[in-house]
Design a protein around this motif. Structure first.
Motif, PDB file in Angstrom:
ATOM      1  N   ALA A 141      52.862  31.324 -10.550  1.00 50.04           N
ATOM      2  CA  ALA A 141      53.074  31.326  -9.101  1.00 50.04           C
ATOM      3  C   ALA A 141      53.013  29.900  -8.559  1.00 50.04           C
ATOM      4  O   ALA A 141      52.058  29.167  -8.840  1.00 50.04           O
ATOM      5  CB  ALA A 141      52.019  32.189  -8.420  1.00 50.04           C
ATOM      6  N   PRO A 142      53.997  29.492  -7.781  1.00 48.23           N
ATOM      7  CA  PRO A 142      53.997  28.125  -7.218  1.00 48.23           C
ATOM      8  C   PRO A 142      52.739  27.822  -6.402  1.00 48.23           C
ATOM      9  O   PRO A 142      52.211  26.711  -6.464  1.00 48.23           O
ATOM     10  CB  PRO A 142      55.249  28.100  -6.354  1.00 48.23           C
ATOM     11  N   TRP A 143      52.262  28.810  -5.615  1.00 51.48           N
ATOM     12  CA  TRP A 143      51.085  28.563  -4.790  1.00 51.48           C
ATOM     13  C   TRP A 143      49.856  28.288  -5.643  1.00 51.48           C
ATOM     14  O   TRP A 143      48.995  27.466  -5.271  1.00 51.48           O
ATOM     15  CB  TRP A 143      50.825  29.743  -3.850  1.00 51.48           C
ATOM     16  N   ALA A 144      49.769  28.965  -6.804  1.00 54.13           N
ATOM     17  CA  ALA A 144      48.630  28.736  -7.690  1.00 54.13           C
ATOM     18  C   ALA A 144      48.689  27.337  -8.304  1.00 54.13           C
ATOM     19  O   ALA A 144      47.667  26.655  -8.443  1.00 54.13           O
ATOM     20  CB  ALA A 144      48.607  29.794  -8.788  1.00 54.13           C
ATOM     21  N   ARG A 145      49.879  26.894  -8.642  1.00 57.48           N
ATOM     22  CA  ARG A 145      50.036  25.556  -9.210  1.00 57.48           C
ATOM     23  C   ARG A 145      49.707  24.484  -8.173  1.00 57.48           C
ATOM     24  O   ARG A 145      49.115  23.449  -8.504  1.00 57.48           O
ATOM     25  CB  ARG A 145      51.454  25.379  -9.747  1.00 57.48           C
ATOM     26  N   ILE A 146      50.075  24.744  -6.927  1.00 55.93           N
ATOM     27  CA  ILE A 146      49.730  23.802  -5.858  1.00 55.93           C
ATOM     28  C   ILE A 146      48.218  23.727  -5.687  1.00 55.93           C
ATOM     29  O   ILE A 146      47.646  22.633  -5.545  1.00 55.93           O
ATOM     30  CB  ILE A 146      50.416  24.215  -4.546  1.00 55.93           C
ATOM     31  N   LEU A 147      47.561  24.884  -5.705  1.00 57.85           N
ATOM     32  CA  LEU A 147      46.098  24.893  -5.618  1.00 57.85           C
ATOM     33  C   LEU A 147      45.477  24.139  -6.798  1.00 57.85           C
ATOM     34  O   LEU A 147      44.446  23.469  -6.646  1.00 57.85           O
ATOM     35  CB  LEU A 147      45.574  26.326  -5.585  1.00 57.85           C
ATOM     36  N   GLY A 148      46.099  24.267  -7.979  1.00 57.66           N
ATOM     37  CA  GLY A 148      45.607  23.547  -9.149  1.00 57.66           C
ATOM     38  C   GLY A 148      45.629  22.047  -8.932  1.00 57.66           C
ATOM     39  O   GLY A 148      44.722  21.328  -9.388  1.00 57.66           O
ATOM     40  N   ILE A 149      46.639  21.544  -8.237  1.00 59.02           N
ATOM     41  CA  ILE A 149      46.725  20.113  -7.942  1.00 59.02           C
ATOM     42  C   ILE A 149      45.707  19.715  -6.871  1.00 59.02           C
ATOM     43  O   ILE A 149      45.049  18.667  -6.960  1.00 59.02           O
ATOM     44  CB  ILE A 149      48.148  19.748  -7.469  1.00 59.02           C
ATOM     45  N   LEU A 196      39.131  18.604 -12.721  1.00 55.98           N
ATOM     46  CA  LEU A 196      40.400  18.194 -13.315  1.00 55.98           C
ATOM     47  C   LEU A 196      40.816  19.149 -14.425  1.00 55.98           C
ATOM     48  O   LEU A 196      41.997  19.475 -14.565  1.00 55.98           O
ATOM     49  CB  LEU A 196      40.285  16.768 -13.861  1.00 55.98           C
ATOM     50  N   TRP A 197      39.847  19.591 -15.224  1.00 52.44           N
ATOM     51  CA  TRP A 197      40.149  20.567 -16.283  1.00 52.44           C
ATOM     52  C   TRP A 197      40.711  21.851 -15.663  1.00 52.44           C
ATOM     53  O   TRP A 197      41.723  22.381 -16.132  1.00 52.44           O
ATOM     54  CB  TRP A 197      38.888  20.867 -17.090  1.00 52.44           C
ATOM     55  N   CYS A 198      40.067  22.341 -14.613  1.00 50.52           N
ATOM     56  CA  CYS A 198      40.548  23.554 -13.938  1.00 50.52           C
ATOM     57  C   CYS A 198      41.939  23.331 -13.354  1.00 50.52           C
ATOM     58  O   CYS A 198      42.847  24.162 -13.529  1.00 50.52           O
ATOM     59  CB  CYS A 198      39.584  23.947 -12.818  1.00 50.52           C
ATOM     60  N   GLY A 199      42.108  22.214 -12.649  1.00 51.27           N
ATOM     61  CA  GLY A 199      43.378  21.960 -11.986  1.00 51.27           C
ATOM     62  C   GLY A 199      44.536  21.815 -12.961  1.00 51.27           C
ATOM     63  O   GLY A 199      45.610  22.389 -12.750  1.00 51.27           O
ATOM     64  N   LEU A 200      44.324  21.069 -14.052  1.00 56.21           N
ATOM     65  CA  LEU A 200      45.384  20.896 -15.048  1.00 56.21           C
ATOM     66  C   LEU A 200      45.718  22.209 -15.738  1.00 56.21           C
ATOM     67  O   LEU A 200      46.883  22.500 -16.015  1.00 56.21           O
ATOM     68  CB  LEU A 200      44.956  19.850 -16.082  1.00 56.21           C
ATOM     69  N   THR A 201      44.692  23.004 -16.020  1.00 55.97           N
ATOM     70  CA  THR A 201      44.906  24.287 -16.692  1.00 55.97           C
ATOM     71  C   THR A 201      45.734  25.224 -15.820  1.00 55.97           C
ATOM     72  O   THR A 201      46.700  25.846 -16.284  1.00 55.97           O
ATOM     73  CB  THR A 201      43.558  24.937 -17.041  1.00 55.97           C
ATOM     74  N   VAL A 202      45.362  25.341 -14.550  1.00 59.05           N
ATOM     75  CA  VAL A 202      46.095  26.215 -13.634  1.00 59.05           C
ATOM     76  C   VAL A 202      47.511  25.698 -13.424  1.00 59.05           C
ATOM     77  O   VAL A 202      48.485  26.473 -13.431  1.00 59.05           O
ATOM     78  CB  VAL A 202      45.348  26.341 -12.295  1.00 59.05           C
ATOM     79  N   PHE A 203      47.648  24.391 -13.243  1.00 56.74           N
ATOM     80  CA  PHE A 203      48.973  23.822 -13.011  1.00 56.74           C
ATOM     81  C   PHE A 203      49.887  24.024 -14.219  1.00 56.74           C
ATOM     82  O   PHE A 203      51.081  24.308 -14.077  1.00 56.74           O
ATOM     83  CB  PHE A 203      48.865  22.330 -12.694  1.00 56.74           C
TER      84      PHE A 203
END
Length: 285
Positions: free
Chosen positions: A214-222, A202-209
């Motif tokens: 890049a939209p694709w990176a934010r999607i991967l973060g989710i 969750l820490w990784c995902g929230l940080t990236v999002f």
């Protein structure tokens, strides 16, 4: 005139020192709470020592087998009472697809570390002004998890007595868990609550999002923490309630960073003096 001079001198002698001491203390506190450029050697040493200490303490927690199994039964009954005891069905269904469950075993064993370290490196290089605060969130999350391991020992589903969960690492002979197979003596098997796989994901995902452009990176973060939840359940390493525990630990980590820096990590300036951009303003006390 003499009286006026004396009173003036007395007034000057009565006030400066406390004010100076207050200024010194406030200045030191502001400096400690102001983001600065991270030093690579210090960060590598800090992360290595911190993880070694965390592992040492985690594995030093007594393996209270009977209490851990009793707590697992209680968790399982609670989930049944809530009508959300889905772990066994997911575990059995995914175990029927060999390539999928083997991939999940290796996911569980590797990405927990690889992705977390990669996000830390990315923050260090691209968001140095936010790095220390984000790192503090991760550290506080991990430290408070130790409290859960000590006061609430919990067996993972695959170790429940009388259960029909499949230990996917044992069945498929992979090295997907430090608490299975030949490696089980190197890790406390009854430190399942809270799940740091979820806390870190969750820490990784929230940080990236929050910070990626890049939209694709934010999607991967989710998607990353969602995929991690599926993996920890499918491999019978955690109940989904363990994930709730990881979420609460992460919330505590963000609270600590918010209180210390006066803002959430993602709201701090991206750059600090010595890198590029405008100088960082001191954090308000």
């Amino acid at each position: 005139m003499g009286d006026t001079t004396v009173s003036s001198l007395e007034g000057r002698q009565a006030t400066p020192r406390p004010a100076a001491e207050d200024r010194t203390g406030n200045t030191l506190l502001r400096r400690m709470r102001t983001p600065r450029r991270p030093r690579l050697w210090f960060e590598v040493l800090l992360i290595a020592v911190s993880y070694w200490t965390y592992s040492l303490i985690r594995n030093a927690v007594p393996e209270q087998r009977h209490e851990a199994l009793r707590n697992a039964d209680w968790i399982w009954r609670t989930e049944h009472h809530l009508g959300a005891a889905v772990e066994e069905s997911v575990n059995h269904a995914v175990n029927q697809v060999g390539w999928l469950i083997i991939g999940m075993n290796y996911y569980y064993a590797t990405l927990h570390f690889v992705v977390t370290l990669s996000v830390l490196v990315w923050l260090y290089r691209c968001h140095p002004g936010r790095y220390a605060a984000a790192r503090l969130v991760l550290f506080a999350t991990t430290v408070v998890a130790l409290v859960g391991y000590y006061f609430f020992p919990l067996a993972p589903p695959r170790l429940m007595t009388g259960g029909t969960f499949v230990d996917t690492v044992m069945v498929h002979q992979t090295w997907g868990s430090m608490a299975s197979g030949d490696l089980k003596h190197m890790s406390n098997q009854y430190a399942a609550m809270p799940s740091m796989h979820i806390g870190w994901a969750l820490w990784c995902g929230l940080t990236v999002f929050a910070l990626a452009r890049a939209p694709w990176a934010r999607i991967l973060g989710i998607l990353y923490p969602v995929a991690t939840l599926v993996v920890i359940v499918a491999t019978a390493n955690h109940f989904w309630l363990d994930a709730v525990g990881g979420l609460l630990c992460l919330a505590f980590g963000f609270l600590v960073a918010r209180l210390w820096y006066g803002a959430l990590p993602y709201a701090l300036p991206q750059w600090v003096p010595g890198t590029r951009g405008t100088p960082v303003l001191p954090v308000k006390t």
